[in-house]
Design a protein around this motif. Structure first.
Motif, short mmCIF file in Angstrom:
data_model
loop_
_atom_site.label_atom_id
_atom_site.label_comp_id
_atom_site.label_asym_id
_atom_site.label_seq_id
_atom_site.Cartn_x
_atom_site.Cartn_y
_atom_site.Cartn_z
N PHE A 189 3.70 0.83 2.68
CA PHE A 189 3.50 -0.20 3.69
C PHE A 189 3.30 -1.55 3.03
N GLY A 228 -3.53 -3.81 -7.78
CA GLY A 228 -4.50 -3.17 -6.91
C GLY A 228 -5.08 -1.94 -7.56
N GLU A 229 -5.32 -0.90 -6.75
CA GLU A 229 -5.94 0.33 -7.23
C GLU A 229 -4.98 1.20 -8.04
N LEU A 282 -4.11 0.42 -2.39
CA LEU A 282 -3.48 -0.84 -2.71
C LEU A 282 -2.75 -0.75 -4.04
N GLY A 294 -4.61 12.70 3.11
CA GLY A 294 -5.94 12.90 2.56
C GLY A 294 -6.43 11.79 1.65
N MET A 295 -5.55 10.82 1.36
CA MET A 295 -5.91 9.74 0.43
C MET A 295 -6.05 8.40 1.14
N GLY A 296 -5.63 8.34 2.39
CA GLY A 296 -5.67 7.06 3.09
C GLY A 296 -4.64 6.11 2.52
N LEU A 297 -4.93 4.83 2.60
CA LEU A 297 -4.06 3.80 2.05
C LEU A 297 -4.65 3.28 0.75
N GLN A 333 0.61 5.34 1.32
CA GLN A 333 -0.18 6.24 2.16
C GLN A 333 0.18 7.68 1.83
N TYR A 379 0.84 -1.18 0.00
CA TYR A 379 0.00 0.00 0.00
C TYR A 379 0.89 1.24 0.00
#
Lengths: 117, 114
Positions: free
Chosen positions: A90, A58-59, A45, A40-43, A37, A35
């Motif tokens: 991460f 992932g994304e 993938l 403002g975007m979070g985690l 980080q 991931y």
């Protein structure tokens, strides 16, 4: 029991350079993932793997490559770094096999902070 | 597509008061739901999860969360906040039909004041 180990913890690159973020786990987990980080975007993938020899996107996979030659290791490669890849990365793992008492719980490394100039 | 929303960037609460951190989700089927906590310069740590059964889930450090299917929510709660609870909290969802991906919300920063 070390859990999930990420190296390096900090790295500064110049645009266009390549590097590999290392991730190793000693829990015999089949599933591993990366991931990023961002504020403002979070985690989000990047890539994941459900076992040795198997990887999937992932994304946000663009600009990153992965491979899974062993159960323990899941390196993330940046072939030509860009400033947009400045982030904290991460690695996380979990066992595979449903249903189990540990269904879905991810175990995270401490993170790798990457700056691309 | 599955998604998670955490509508508050920051929640401020006085020590000793109850706290709530909100989370709503969207998945195609029944979800697996999770809360994680991140302390400064650390990785995420698992707090609790909802898989099935009782809608009120209890987790680590005195936290609990309530699954509400009709409101598609999974709010994190604690009856009495501690200063040491100050951290970044993430809600995450995993679709039972597409179990390989865990999707995280954007995070809520909890600040507990003495």
């Amino acid at each position: 029991n070390a859990g999930v180990t990420q190296t390096p913890k900090f790295q500064v690159l110049k645009t266009g350079q390549s590097m590999t973020l290392q991730c190793a786990q000693d829990m015999n987990h089949e599933y591993m993932s990366w991931y990023r980080q961002d504020p403002g975007m979070g985690l989000r993938l990047i890539h994941y793997s459900v076992g040795a020899g198997i990887t999937d996107q992932g994304e946000v996979p663009n600009g990153y490559n992965v491979s899974r030659s062993t159960t323990e290791d899941f390196p993330l490669r940046l072939l030509s770094a860009a400033p947009s890849q400045t982030s904290v990365y991460f690695c996380a793992s979990r066992p595979v096999g449903e249903p189990t008492p540990n269904t879905g719980e991810l175990f995270f490394g401490e993170g790798s902070r990457l700056t691309v100039l | 597509a599955q998604s998670v929303a955490q509508p508050e960037d920051q929640v401020n609460v006085a020590e000793g008061n109850p706290l709530t951190v909100k989370c709503t989700y969207s998945v195609s089927g029944n979800p697996y739901l999770f809360w994680y906590v991140q302390y400064p310069n650390r990785g995420l740590q698992f707090l609790l999860k909802y898989i099935t059964g009782d809608n009120l889930v209890k987790g680590s450090y005195g936290f609990e969360a309530e699954f509400n299917k009709s409101q598609t929510s999974f709010h994190l709660k604690k009856p009495s906040a501690l200063v040491s609870d100050s951290a970044l909290y993430f809600c995450a969802v995993r679709d039972r039909l597409n179990t390989d991906k865990l999707i995280f919300g954007t995070g809520t920063r909890l600040q507990v004041f003495p």
